[in-house]
Design a protein around this motif. Structure first.
Motif, PDB file in Angstrom:
ATOM      1  N   ASP A 452     -24.738 -30.643  -2.610  1.00 43.03           N
ATOM      2  CA  ASP A 452     -24.062 -29.440  -3.098  1.00 43.03           C
ATOM      3  C   ASP A 452     -22.542 -29.592  -3.043  1.00 43.03           C
ATOM      4  N   GLN A 453     -22.057 -30.168  -1.935  1.00 44.57           N
ATOM      5  CA  GLN A 453     -20.614 -30.369  -1.811  1.00 44.57           C
ATOM      6  C   GLN A 453     -20.105 -31.342  -2.869  1.00 44.57           C
ATOM      7  N   LEU A 454     -20.846 -32.409  -3.103  1.00 51.63           N
ATOM      8  CA  LEU A 454     -20.448 -33.378  -4.118  1.00 51.63           C
ATOM      9  C   LEU A 454     -20.417 -32.753  -5.499  1.00 51.63           C
ATOM     10  N   LEU A 455     -21.395 -31.924  -5.785  1.00 51.61           N
ATOM     11  CA  LEU A 455     -21.413 -31.255  -7.080  1.00 51.61           C
ATOM     12  C   LEU A 455     -20.190 -30.363  -7.256  1.00 51.61           C
ATOM     13  N   ALA A 456     -19.801 -29.662  -6.169  1.00 47.50           N
ATOM     14  CA  ALA A 456     -18.618 -28.792  -6.243  1.00 47.50           C
ATOM     15  C   ALA A 456     -17.343 -29.618  -6.432  1.00 47.50           C
ATOM     16  N   GLU A 457     -17.252 -30.710  -5.702  1.00 48.13           N
ATOM     17  CA  GLU A 457     -16.061 -31.550  -5.822  1.00 48.13           C
ATOM     18  C   GLU A 457     -15.988 -32.211  -7.192  1.00 48.13           C
ATOM     19  N   ILE A 458     -17.093 -32.635  -7.693  1.00 41.65           N
ATOM     20  CA  ILE A 458     -17.110 -33.251  -9.025  1.00 41.65           C
ATOM     21  C   ILE A 458     -16.677 -32.236 -10.076  1.00 41.65           C
ATOM     22  N   ALA A 459     -17.136 -31.031  -9.949  1.00 42.58           N
ATOM     23  CA  ALA A 459     -16.744 -29.990 -10.907  1.00 42.58           C
ATOM     24  C   ALA A 459     -15.244 -29.721 -10.829  1.00 42.58           C
ATOM     25  N   ALA A 460     -14.699 -29.667  -9.577  1.00 44.77           N
ATOM     26  CA  ALA A 460     -13.267 -29.416  -9.408  1.00 44.77           C
ATOM     27  C   ALA A 460     -12.438 -30.560  -9.983  1.00 44.77           C
ATOM     28  N   LEU A 461     -12.888 -31.799  -9.756  1.00 42.92           N
ATOM     29  CA  LEU A 461     -12.140 -32.954 -10.264  1.00 42.92           C
ATOM     30  C   LEU A 461     -12.213 -33.029 -11.782  1.00 42.92           C
ATOM     31  N   GLU A 462     -13.365 -32.740 -12.342  1.00 46.11           N
ATOM     32  CA  GLU A 462     -13.478 -32.751 -13.801  1.00 46.11           C
ATOM     33  C   GLU A 462     -12.606 -31.666 -14.420  1.00 46.11           C
ATOM     34  N   LYS A 463     -12.559 -30.509 -13.769  1.00 41.42           N
ATOM     35  CA  LYS A 463     -11.689 -29.441 -14.262  1.00 41.42           C
ATOM     36  C   LYS A 463     -10.221 -29.843 -14.160  1.00 41.42           C
ATOM     37  N   LEU A 464      -9.869 -30.514 -13.059  1.00 39.34           N
ATOM     38  CA  LEU A 464      -8.491 -30.965 -12.874  1.00 39.34           C
ATOM     39  C   LEU A 464      -8.105 -31.988 -13.947  1.00 39.34           C
ATOM     40  N   LEU A 465      -8.985 -32.956 -14.176  1.00 43.54           N
ATOM     41  CA  LEU A 465      -8.670 -34.013 -15.131  1.00 43.54           C
ATOM     42  C   LEU A 465      -8.677 -33.512 -16.570  1.00 43.54           C
ATOM     43  N   SER A 466      -9.325 -32.417 -16.798  1.00 41.40           N
ATOM     44  CA  SER A 466      -9.357 -31.875 -18.162  1.00 41.40           C
ATOM     45  C   SER A 466      -8.131 -31.037 -18.493  1.00 41.40           C
ATOM     46  N   SER A 467      -7.276 -30.788 -17.497  1.00 47.99           N
ATOM     47  CA  SER A 467      -6.120 -29.906 -17.713  1.00 47.99           C
ATOM     48  C   SER A 467      -4.838 -30.627 -17.277  1.00 47.99           C
ATOM     49  N   THR A 468      -3.951 -30.875 -18.220  1.00 49.58           N
ATOM     50  CA  THR A 468      -2.655 -31.483 -17.892  1.00 49.58           C
ATOM     51  C   THR A 468      -1.838 -30.550 -17.013  1.00 49.58           C
ATOM     52  N   GLY A 469      -1.899 -29.251 -17.284  1.00 52.71           N
ATOM     53  CA  GLY A 469      -1.144 -28.293 -16.481  1.00 52.71           C
ATOM     54  C   GLY A 469      -1.596 -28.269 -15.041  1.00 52.71           C
ATOM     55  N   ALA A 470      -2.922 -28.415 -14.813  1.00 52.06           N
ATOM     56  CA  ALA A 470      -3.435 -28.417 -13.446  1.00 52.06           C
ATOM     57  C   ALA A 470      -2.937 -29.651 -12.681  1.00 52.06           C
ATOM     58  N   ILE A 471      -2.881 -30.779 -13.362  1.00 48.69           N
ATOM     59  CA  ILE A 471      -2.378 -31.986 -12.704  1.00 48.69           C
ATOM     60  C   ILE A 471      -0.905 -31.824 -12.359  1.00 48.69           C
ATOM     61  N   ARG A 472      -0.150 -31.269 -13.272  1.00 48.16           N
ATOM     62  CA  ARG A 472       1.283 -31.058 -12.995  1.00 48.16           C
ATOM     63  C   ARG A 472       1.473 -30.082 -11.830  1.00 48.16           C
ATOM     64  N   ASN A 473       0.620 -29.050 -11.752  1.00 43.55           N
ATOM     65  CA  ASN A 473       0.710 -28.102 -10.633  1.00 43.55           C
ATOM     66  C   ASN A 473       0.381 -28.787  -9.314  1.00 43.55           C
ATOM     67  N   LEU A 474      -0.630 -29.663  -9.338  1.00 47.36           N
ATOM     68  CA  LEU A 474      -0.995 -30.378  -8.112  1.00 47.36           C
ATOM     69  C   LEU A 474       0.134 -31.305  -7.672  1.00 47.36           C
ATOM     70  N   VAL A 475       0.754 -32.004  -8.613  1.00 47.14           N
ATOM     71  CA  VAL A 475       1.896 -32.862  -8.282  1.00 47.14           C
ATOM     72  C   VAL A 475       3.014 -32.028  -7.667  1.00 47.14           C
ATOM     73  N   SER A 476       3.268 -30.863  -8.225  1.00 51.31           N
ATOM     74  CA  SER A 476       4.326 -29.981  -7.711  1.00 51.31           C
ATOM     75  C   SER A 476       4.017 -29.513  -6.295  1.00 51.31           C
ATOM     76  N   GLU A 477       2.755 -29.137  -6.052  1.00 53.05           N
ATOM     77  CA  GLU A 477       2.381 -28.685  -4.708  1.00 53.05           C
ATOM     78  C   GLU A 477       2.501 -29.808  -3.684  1.00 53.05           C
ATOM     79  N   GLU A 478       2.119 -31.025  -4.054  1.00 58.20           N
ATOM     80  CA  GLU A 478       2.232 -32.149  -3.127  1.00 58.20           C
ATOM     81  C   GLU A 478       3.695 -32.482  -2.843  1.00 58.20           C
ATOM     82  N   LEU A 479       4.549 -32.355  -3.843  1.00 61.54           N
ATOM     83  CA  LEU A 479       5.977 -32.561  -3.622  1.00 61.54           C
ATOM     84  C   LEU A 479       6.539 -31.516  -2.660  1.00 61.54           C
ATOM     85  N   ALA A 480       6.117 -30.271  -2.827  1.00 58.95           N
ATOM     86  CA  ALA A 480       6.585 -29.204  -1.930  1.00 58.95           C
ATOM     87  C   ALA A 480       6.162 -29.480  -0.496  1.00 58.95           C
ATOM     88  N   ALA A 481       4.943 -29.990  -0.311  1.00 54.04           N
ATOM     89  CA  ALA A 481       4.470 -30.299   1.046  1.00 54.04           C
ATOM     90  C   ALA A 481       5.298 -31.409   1.678  1.00 54.04           C
TER      91      ALA A 481
END
Length: 825
Positions: A452-481
């Motif tokens: 179940d956890q793998l299915l959730a993570e796979i869905a989140a990663l597929e959603k992330l990779l399907s969205s350029t904006g989501a990747i840019r947001n993740l890069v921004s959040e990691e830079l802030a950290a």
């Protein structure tokens, strides 16, 4: 066996080709230039590292030299890097390693060094004496290397691989800067503040079309590791726009009183990569060559506790601000930094502005996060595939075991599992390697939760990779950290350039040399009864009448004046002490009180301003620019007059030869028609004409001034001019020598000086106050122009009775102690 001379020579294996030397040299030089540019001298715009720096960090990461592990010998690190990745020599590797450990070179050091890693003036110890490990920010540069985030390339002998670039969780090229000299080009980039750079990068991630002006709102300018001040921002904007520009950095200097009598310039921060020894050397050279003036000494008080502290002493009479301008012109206290932002972009050197540098980094980071997410997605799908196969096997575990037991070999068991349970080859192989302890009910629950956890993570990663904006947001959040974790406040102050001597020609600077010296203006020096000294600059009414001086307003509410002298701010004057010494000094460095509100308590203690001996006190201030004699009176009744003479090059000297246990009680400067006044402890007052005391040389001991009764001594001496004598008053305080049970502060009286008849020198004088019962001595006396001012030992004002008492009358009882009597301002 030797060959016979008759035998033919063996066939030669040599091959000689004729080539054009110019063509060969051109080709060889181009290969060498490309190697230097790409493999040694220039940083990559993505991670901001040269190859040697990248290899050091990568190899230390492979060695496990994390911040939570112990340090290892630097020589070991150098050897590992040289043997596996960088074959260019140990010196180059160690030099690069040292620079990454120096807090004064990098804004965010990448290596945690232990031992002598050098200073701005000295090199580091040998690698066998120092130790190192990765600093915490270096982990952010190398993290996720095992998740296929960057390409790996072969090392120099194709035996190992190394990263072509590091993931770089923050824009290292801008944060730490870079410098290098290649063939036909060079790079020189200034460090910046991590928080500011991350802010600009995040803004560019959100607004890809952001202009340079918007980015400069986040990055207003460089932030140098050693602090200092950047003056002039125009060159910085040019560099951010075109990749080329320059700016000036100045040391952080404050004007401080390094002693009560001496002012100095205290340097606490220096320009980038400028050491204190270099500054001291340049100052000494400038003083010796007469380029610098007004500097008395330079002292380096730098230590590990207080940090950099360079004290530059200023000679008396020179303006500290003007001397500082000279230092900016002739010493490294002001230094230029030229920005030449050249870095490798896709293997080719390019000159980049601020926006281009941030864009290259942002694109690199987006690629890193994308590859990392794709890698994680693939690994989770692989794991999900295995977990689903295990769940099938656990559900029908008895049949799985029967199939395996009935098989003749492993290959047959694998094929039968694939056929019976509809498994893939990977799943079947994994089941065959399964341990029996995994075949429990609890393991099934764990596998279902993991699925179940793998299915959730796979869905989140597929959603992330399907969205350029989501990747840019993740890069921004990691830079802030990263900025929150490693960011520090800005150290360098940014200011617009101010006018200075450094901005004019040498001829103009020479013409302006007079500005270095403090203007010689009329002033009055005040010495208080409590031993404080200060000056008031007198105001001139207008330039056409420079000799008419406006006197200061008298608003002092504390202390009384023991002595005052009108002079100029740069004229040397003398201080007469109770030891019979005259100390020369200039009032230029005295605290200046405003003429509108004179407070003697604001002055400096004279014992801090002048070098005095134990129990030595200053009694009077005298002029050395006049022929008027200095009159002295001693405790044993001796009087002397001495005329100022040629006392050049003598900072202090005796002006009277005192007898044993004798001391000077008063001094004043006056003419021959002045009245010299003694007041003895038995209340006798004697005054006579100064003309009766001929001036003597410094070594003379004086002559009899007042005849003292047995057991008495002089408590006061002064010289009164004819004009002052007409309005002068006599103030005295009588006390008893026996200790009483009840508080007894004595009595005081004030009478007119005109009531005291003149007597001849060496006589006993007349009585100045009748003692009351229990009183037997005068403790405090003063003779001078009215009104008199009495103060407590701490300078607090005390009340005196009105003048007009008979000269031999008794005094008025006091309700508080009087420590001294003097004049009002």
């Amino acid at each position: 066996m030797s060959r016979s001379p008759s035998m033919p020579p063996a066939a030669s294996t040599e091959r000689i080709e004729d080539v054009d030397v110019s063509v060969e040299m051109q080709g060889s030089f181009l290969e060498y230039a490309y190697s230097v540019i790409y493999s040694r001298a220039l940083p990559d715009a993505r991670d901001g590292l040269k190859p040697v720096q990248r290899r050091i960090l990568y190899q230390m990461s492979e060695m496990g030299l994390r911040p939570d592990r112990g340090h290892v010998k630097s020589a070991r690190v150098v050897g590992e890097v040289m043997g596996k990745l960088h074959p260019h020599g140990d010196t180059a590797i160690y030099d690069a390693m040292v620079r990454m450990a120096q807090a004064f070179s990098l804004r965010v050091p990448l290596i945690d060094g232990h031992g002598n890693f050098g200073s701005l003036d000295d090199g580091p110890a040998a690698p066998r004496y120092t130790e190192a490990r990765l600093a915490a920010p270096a982990l952010a540069m190398t993290e996720n290397l095992d998740e296929d985030v960057v390409d790996f390339v072969p090392n120099y002998d194709n035996q190992l691989t190394q990263p072509d670039v590091l993931p770089a969780a923050y824009p290292n090229l801008l944060v730490n800067g870079a410098s290098g000299i290649a063939v036909g080009m060079a790079t020189n980039m200034a460090p910046h503040n991590l928080i500011e750079v991350v802010g600009a990068a995040r803004h560019l991630l959100t607004y890809p079309d952001a202009s340079l002006e918007h980015l400069m709102e986040f990055i207003p300018g460089p932030d140098l590791p050693t602090g200092g001040t950047i003056v002039g921002l125009a060159g910085i904007k040019d560099a951010y726009l075109t990749g080329r520009g320059s700016f000036k950095t100045r040391a952080r200097v404050s004007v401080e009183a390094i002693s009560a009598r001496k002012t100095g310039l205290v340097v606490t921060e220096l320009p980038y990569l400028v050491g204190p020894e270099k500054v001291i050397e340049k100052i000494k050279d400038g003083v010796n060559s007469k380029k610098l003036s007004g500097i008395s000494d330079v002292t380096d008080l730098t230590d590990r506790t207080k940090g950099l502290r360079l004290v530059i002493g200023i000679k008396t009479g020179f303006s500290p601000d003007a001397v500082l301008e000279q230092l900016y012109r002739y010493t490294p206290l002001e230094d230029s930094f030229n920005i030449n932002a050249v870095a490798l972009v896709e293997g080719a050197p390019q000159t980049l502005g601020l926006r281009e540098l941030l864009l290259v980094y942002v694109n690199h980071r987006i690629a890193v996060v994308t590859r990392r997410s794709a890698y994680r997605l693939a690994r989770r799908k692989e794991r999900l595939h295995l977990v689903e196969g295990l769940l099938v096997a656990i559900v029908d575990i008895d049949e799985v075991i029967q199939v395996i037991r009935a098989s003749d070999d492993t290959e047959q068991a694998r094929l039968r599992l694939i056929d019976v349970f509809d498994l893939s080859q990977v799943q079947a192989e994994y089941i065959l390697e399964l341990r029996l302890r995994r075949l429990t009910r609890f393991s099934r629950i764990e596998l279902e939760a993991e699925r179940d956890q793998l299915l959730a993570e796979i869905a989140a990663l597929e959603k992330l990779l399907s969205s350029t904006g989501a990747i840019r947001n993740l890069v921004s959040e990691e830079l802030a950290a990263v900025a929150d974790k490693f960011g520090t406040p800005r150290r360098t102050v940014l200011t617009e350039a101010k006018p200075s001597i450094a901005g004019v020609s040498a001829a103009a600077a020479k013409r302006n040399a007079a500005v270095l010296e403090v203007q010689d203006i009329p002033t009055r020096i005040f010495l208080s009864c409590t031993g404080r000294i200060a000056r008031v600059d007198l105001l001139v009414e207008n330039e056409s009448q420079p000799q008419r001086i406006v006197p200061p307003q008298r608003r002092s509410k504390h202390d009384a004046v023991l002595s005052s002298l009108e002079t100029t701010s740069r004229t040397e004057v003398g201080a007469v002490t109770n030891r019979g010494r005259l100390i020369r000094f200039s009032p230029v460095d005295l605290p200046v009180m405003p003429p509108t509100s004179i407070q003697l308590a604001a002055g400096v203690r004279v014992v801090d301003y002048l070098v005095l001996g134990r129990d030595e006190r200053v009694l009077a201030l005298v002029s050395l620019e006049t022929e008027r004699a200095i009159a002295l009176g001693t405790r044993q009744g001796i009087v002397k007059r001495v005329t100022p003479g040629d006392w050049a090059n003598r900072p202090d000297f005796e002006i009277i030869a005192l007898k044993p246990k004798d001391e000077v009680v008063g001094a004043a400067q006056g003419a021959d028609d002045d009245e010299l006044v003694f007041v003895a402890s038995d209340s006798q007052l004697l005054h006579f004409s100064a003309a009766g005391v001929r001036p003597q040389g410094r070594a003379a001991g004086g002559m009899a001034g007042i005849k003292l009764a047995a057991g008495t001594s002089v408590v006061f001496f002064t010289s009164l001019s004819v004009g002052d004598a007409e309005s002068a008053v006599v103030a005295t305080v009588a006390i008893g020598s026996e200790v009483l049970l009840l508080p007894d502060f004595g009595s005081t009286k004030v009478s007119d000086f005109s009531e005291y008849p003149a007597k001849g020198r060496a006589t006993g004088g007349v009585r100045s106050q009748r003692f009351l019962k229990g009183e037997d001595a005068i403790s405090v006396a003063w003779v001078g122009p009215a009104p008199a001012r009495a103060v407590a030992p701490d300078g607090t004002a005390r009340a005196l009775p009105e003048s007009g008492s008979r000269r031999d009358a008794s005094g008025v009882m006091l309700d508080a102690i009087i420590g001294a009597i003097g004049a009002q301002i």
